[in-house]
Write a protein that holds these residues in place. Structure first.
Motif, PDB file in Angstrom:
ATOM      1  N   TRP A  36      91.013 108.788 -23.062  1.00 35.11           N
ATOM      2  CA  TRP A  36      91.347 107.367 -23.015  1.00 35.11           C
ATOM      3  C   TRP A  36      90.102 106.538 -23.294  1.00 35.11           C
ATOM      4  O   TRP A  36      89.546 105.904 -22.405  1.00 35.11           O
ATOM      5  N   ASP A  39      88.714 101.885 -26.896  1.00 32.50           N
ATOM      6  CA  ASP A  39      89.542 101.421 -28.020  1.00 32.50           C
ATOM      7  C   ASP A  39      91.006 101.805 -27.821  1.00 32.50           C
ATOM      8  O   ASP A  39      91.911 101.015 -28.121  1.00 32.50           O
ATOM      9  N   LYS A  40      91.241 103.022 -27.320  1.00 30.05           N
ATOM     10  CA  LYS A  40      92.617 103.441 -27.068  1.00 30.05           C
ATOM     11  C   LYS A  40      93.248 102.617 -25.961  1.00 30.05           C
ATOM     12  O   LYS A  40      94.435 102.276 -26.032  1.00 30.05           O
ATOM     13  N   GLN A  41      92.469 102.298 -24.945  1.00 30.06           N
ATOM     14  CA  GLN A  41      93.009 101.484 -23.856  1.00 30.06           C
ATOM     15  C   GLN A  41      93.423 100.101 -24.368  1.00 30.06           C
ATOM     16  O   GLN A  41      94.490  99.587 -24.016  1.00 30.06           O
ATOM     17  N   THR A  43      94.175  99.261 -27.534  1.00 28.17           N
ATOM     18  CA  THR A  43      95.328  99.405 -28.439  1.00 28.17           C
ATOM     19  C   THR A  43      96.603  99.641 -27.653  1.00 28.17           C
ATOM     20  O   THR A  43      97.672  99.096 -27.987  1.00 28.17           O
ATOM     21  N   PHE A  44      96.525 100.431 -26.583  1.00 28.12           N
ATOM     22  CA  PHE A  44      97.687 100.666 -25.722  1.00 28.12           C
ATOM     23  C   PHE A  44      98.229  99.345 -25.191  1.00 28.12           C
ATOM     24  O   PHE A  44      99.448  99.102 -25.215  1.00 28.12           O
ATOM     25  N   VAL A  61      98.659 105.610 -29.396  1.00 28.97           N
ATOM     26  CA  VAL A  61      97.256 106.008 -29.249  1.00 28.97           C
ATOM     27  C   VAL A  61      97.108 107.521 -29.087  1.00 28.97           C
ATOM     28  O   VAL A  61      96.024 108.027 -28.767  1.00 28.97           O
TER      29      VAL A  61
END
Length: 198
Positions: A36, A39-41, A43-44, A61
């Protein structure tokens, strides 16, 4: 506005979500490309605001739903959790706008004859319209319908509490289900005794 000395109704509008949902402190995680990442957080959260769907946001993601909830439960995830809630607030706003659009413009459905589309019909949902008026203009709509708008607001406060009453009574008497008449007697709820016919 006070309806009753012991019941205060807050008629204020819900807080607006922040302009930038990604402006939060990500949960600190180990530097793994398949974890996680910050950036993924972010985008989520963006996908969650657009779709209102945790599975869709997690899939976007490349992460799992359970992993998202585990991340949210962490003690150091306050910023991520607040952004999650704000994303749902934005989705609620979008649903409200969509409901108003359906109430005003109706829903267009095709009209069939002999298996072919021969036209279309616009259908309006009067119950939806009434609900939106009651919720968003209780004072004006209450006067329009000839009732005190304070009772509309009081109803919204009391209804959830009334629904919980059987469960609370069951817990009070230590019962699995609703209290039996004899158990409710101390509250004055027991029905009168039955009399035998001769």
């Amino acid at each position: 506005m006070t309806i009753h000395p012991h019941i205060a109704v807050d008629a204020s509008a819900p807080a607006e979500p922040p302009a930038d949902l990604t402006d939060f402190v990500p949960v600190p995680v180990s530097e793994r490309h398949d974890g996680w990442t910050p950036d993924k957080q972010r985008t989520f959260i963006e996908v969650l605001a657009d779709t209102g769907s945790v599975p869709a946001a997690a899939k976007a993601v490349g992460m799992g739903v359970e992993g998202a909830y585990r991340l949210r439960r962490r003690a150091d995830a306050a910023g991520f959790a607040e952004a999650w809630d704000a994303a749902y607030g934005m989705m609620t706003r979008r649903l409200t706008d969509a409901a108003f659009a359906r109430a005003i413009h109706g829903v267009t459905n095709p009209v069939y004859h002999a298996g072919e589309v021969v036209g279309e019909r616009v259908q309006y949902d009067e119950r939806l319209t009434r609900f939106l008026l009651e919720r968003h203009d209780p004072h004006g709509y209450g006067r329009l319908m000839g009732c005190d708008p304070r009772w509309v607001e009081a109803r919204d406060v009391l209804q959830p509490r009334i629904r919980k009453l059987p469960h609370l009574l069951a817990r009070l008497f230590g019962l699995a289900g609703d209290p039996r008449p004899e158990d409710a007697a101390p509250l004055g709820l027991a029905p009168p005794p039955k009399t035998r016919r001769r």
